[in-house]
Design a protein around this motif. Sequence first.
Motif, PDB file in Angstrom:
ATOM      1  N   PHE A 323      12.351 -32.819  -9.977  1.00 30.93           N
ATOM      2  CA  PHE A 323      12.177 -31.013 -10.351  1.00 30.93           C
ATOM      3  C   PHE A 323      12.875 -31.405 -11.100  1.00 30.93           C
ATOM      4  O   PHE A 323      11.783 -30.536 -13.064  1.00 30.93           O
ATOM      5  N   GLY A 324      13.722 -31.921 -11.794  1.00 25.94           N
ATOM      6  CA  GLY A 324      14.764 -31.713 -12.896  1.00 25.94           C
ATOM      7  C   GLY A 324      14.248 -32.566 -14.556  1.00 25.94           C
ATOM      8  O   GLY A 324      14.038 -31.459 -15.006  1.00 25.94           O
ATOM      9  N   VAL A 325      13.487 -33.244 -14.690  1.00 29.01           N
ATOM     10  CA  VAL A 325      12.819 -33.889 -14.978  1.00 29.01           C
ATOM     11  C   VAL A 325      11.680 -32.992 -15.636  1.00 29.01           C
ATOM     12  O   VAL A 325      11.216 -32.585 -16.794  1.00 29.01           O
ATOM     13  N   LEU A 326      10.831 -32.524 -14.884  1.00 33.07           N
ATOM     14  CA  LEU A 326       9.809 -30.875 -15.038  1.00 33.07           C
ATOM     15  C   LEU A 326      10.012 -30.281 -16.142  1.00 33.07           C
ATOM     16  O   LEU A 326       9.783 -29.915 -16.849  1.00 33.07           O
ATOM     17  N   HIS A 327      11.492 -29.901 -15.589  1.00 28.83           N
ATOM     18  CA  HIS A 327      12.316 -28.378 -16.275  1.00 28.83           C
ATOM     19  C   HIS A 327      12.376 -29.012 -17.544  1.00 28.83           C
ATOM     20  O   HIS A 327      12.251 -27.721 -18.154  1.00 28.83           O
ATOM     21  N   GLY A 328      13.041 -30.264 -17.782  1.00 31.53           N
ATOM     22  CA  GLY A 328      13.493 -30.757 -18.558  1.00 31.53           C
ATOM     23  C   GLY A 328      12.614 -30.570 -19.965  1.00 31.53           C
ATOM     24  O   GLY A 328      12.462 -30.297 -21.065  1.00 31.53           O
ATOM     25  N   VAL A 329      11.109 -31.384 -19.575  1.00 34.15           N
ATOM     26  CA  VAL A 329      10.782 -31.918 -20.504  1.00 34.15           C
ATOM     27  C   VAL A 329       9.506 -30.366 -20.447  1.00 34.15           C
ATOM     28  O   VAL A 329       9.405 -30.584 -21.577  1.00 34.15           O
ATOM     29  N   GLY A 330       9.612 -29.437 -19.335  1.00 32.69           N
ATOM     30  CA  GLY A 330       9.365 -27.980 -20.156  1.00 32.69           C
ATOM     31  C   GLY A 330       9.790 -27.496 -20.969  1.00 32.69           C
ATOM     32  O   GLY A 330       9.465 -27.011 -21.807  1.00 32.69           O
ATOM     33  N   VAL A 331      11.066 -27.297 -21.043  1.00 30.65           N
ATOM     34  CA  VAL A 331      12.181 -26.618 -22.384  1.00 30.65           C
ATOM     35  C   VAL A 331      11.731 -27.340 -24.134  1.00 30.65           C
ATOM     36  O   VAL A 331      11.208 -26.980 -24.196  1.00 30.65           O
ATOM     37  N   ILE A 332      11.836 -28.311 -22.931  1.00 31.39           N
ATOM     38  CA  ILE A 332      11.704 -29.425 -24.753  1.00 31.39           C
ATOM     39  C   ILE A 332       9.964 -28.406 -25.448  1.00 31.39           C
ATOM     40  O   ILE A 332       9.768 -28.808 -26.208  1.00 31.39           O
ATOM     41  N   VAL A 333       9.193 -28.803 -24.423  1.00 32.12           N
ATOM     42  CA  VAL A 333       7.216 -28.393 -24.705  1.00 32.12           C
ATOM     43  C   VAL A 333       7.962 -27.120 -25.477  1.00 32.12           C
ATOM     44  O   VAL A 333       7.422 -26.908 -26.683  1.00 32.12           O
ATOM     45  N   VAL A 334       8.351 -26.031 -24.924  1.00 33.79           N
ATOM     46  CA  VAL A 334       8.829 -24.691 -25.080  1.00 33.79           C
ATOM     47  C   VAL A 334       9.342 -24.896 -26.328  1.00 33.79           C
ATOM     48  O   VAL A 334       9.211 -23.976 -27.487  1.00 33.79           O
ATOM     49  N   SER A 335       9.888 -25.376 -26.662  1.00 29.20           N
ATOM     50  CA  SER A 335      10.360 -25.455 -28.235  1.00 29.20           C
ATOM     51  C   SER A 335      10.099 -26.232 -29.213  1.00 29.20           C
ATOM     52  O   SER A 335      10.294 -25.382 -30.393  1.00 29.20           O
ATOM     53  N   VAL A 336       9.523 -27.697 -28.496  1.00 21.77           N
ATOM     54  CA  VAL A 336       8.461 -28.134 -30.101  1.00 21.77           C
ATOM     55  C   VAL A 336       7.721 -27.188 -30.554  1.00 21.77           C
ATOM     56  O   VAL A 336       7.227 -26.598 -31.420  1.00 21.77           O
ATOM     57  N   HIS A 337       7.017 -25.860 -29.835  1.00 20.43           N
ATOM     58  CA  HIS A 337       5.918 -25.434 -29.478  1.00 20.43           C
ATOM     59  C   HIS A 337       6.222 -24.242 -30.677  1.00 20.43           C
ATOM     60  O   HIS A 337       5.290 -23.966 -31.092  1.00 20.43           O
TER      61      HIS A 337
END
Length: 394
Positions: A323-337
């Motif tokens: 769960f934490g990994v998925l949300h961490g990846v989600g935050v990174i994707v939002v930042s890159v986008h």
Amino acid sequence: TGLWFWLAAGGLVLLAWSRARTAFEPALLAVSLLVLASWLDPASGLALAGFLLPPYLLARHLWGRPARAQGAKVAALILWQVALFVVLRQYEWIQMAPWMDHPLAIVGLSYMLFRVLHLVIDAPQMGRLPLTPGGYLGYVLAFWTLLAGPIQRYDDFRRGLDRVGRPPDDSLLPALHRIVNGLIAAFVVAPILLEAADIDLLTAPGTTWLDLAVVFYAFPAYIYLNFAGYTDIVIGVARLCGADTLPENFNRPYLARNVQDFWARWHMSFGTWIRTYVFTPLSRALIGAARPAHADAMLAVAVLGTFVIVGAWHGTTLNFVLFGVLHGVGVIVVSVHGALLKRWLGKSGRKAFVAHPAVHGTSWLVTQHFVLATFLLFNNDLGHLAEVARALLD
């Protein structure tokens, strides 16, 4: 809903409104210790004493003395507390010896951990405030925030105690209103949704996609109403006592338009603590140790590492780490986008693009379904989810 809670809360409110309000702090401590004693067996009580004593001793040693703020002592204490926390919580994926499989159980340990670490880390700068054994235990064990927060800083806790008394008349009705709303949300509506959220219902013959939708949306609604309802109750009780410094914990999280926005709205006191004591020092350390060209990569590593801790704090199985990994990846994707949009469209163009109703609506829809899907990991492992999916598709 227990009678003890309302007797304790009502008694403290009456005390806060009386001329004997100076006894409020020891009364709060006494009530908190009685509540805790009703849950703890002797062995767990000894373990809790071992968990709480070292942070107090080090905090007293450092209290108001910046010259004693040696990183080695604080780091050693943090490692001790985290290791003891891991052992007491019995994380299933790191059980290294038979003695880790123990019967000890301490309610509210996760929230105690954050409070004691904050005290030790900030102790050198907090000399203006008193720190007595009773004040320390009252802060760490306060019965109204023991189970599920919100996570309050020590200076805010002391400010709240200084304000104890009968609140202004225009604050009474909002506080009572909040308590009633919290009771309805947590103990009337949420249990109904929990029954509807049983994923095993999807394995029954004749299950349709409508049944899937009910289960999928019911559990996140249950989590929110149960958690936010509890928070509303304890904030309302504290405000009836005049202690109006408990932090807010939720700000309409299911209106978030991306994962970053979600974590700025969901369990906000937890997010503030994690950002202050985990993400900020970790990102500074990683970026400082790397070449300037690798700063963005180190920032991403810090985000991912922080959210691994976020996931592990929520539960003891690998599901929560995922769960934490998925949300961490989600935050990174939002930042890159966001960075790419700014590069392509410019600052004003990016702002106009994300504000467009179609873009905003799509972002909201994607974000919510991502978040709701990850919530399935809270009470189901991947194997179980795969079995249900196969049954639904057959």
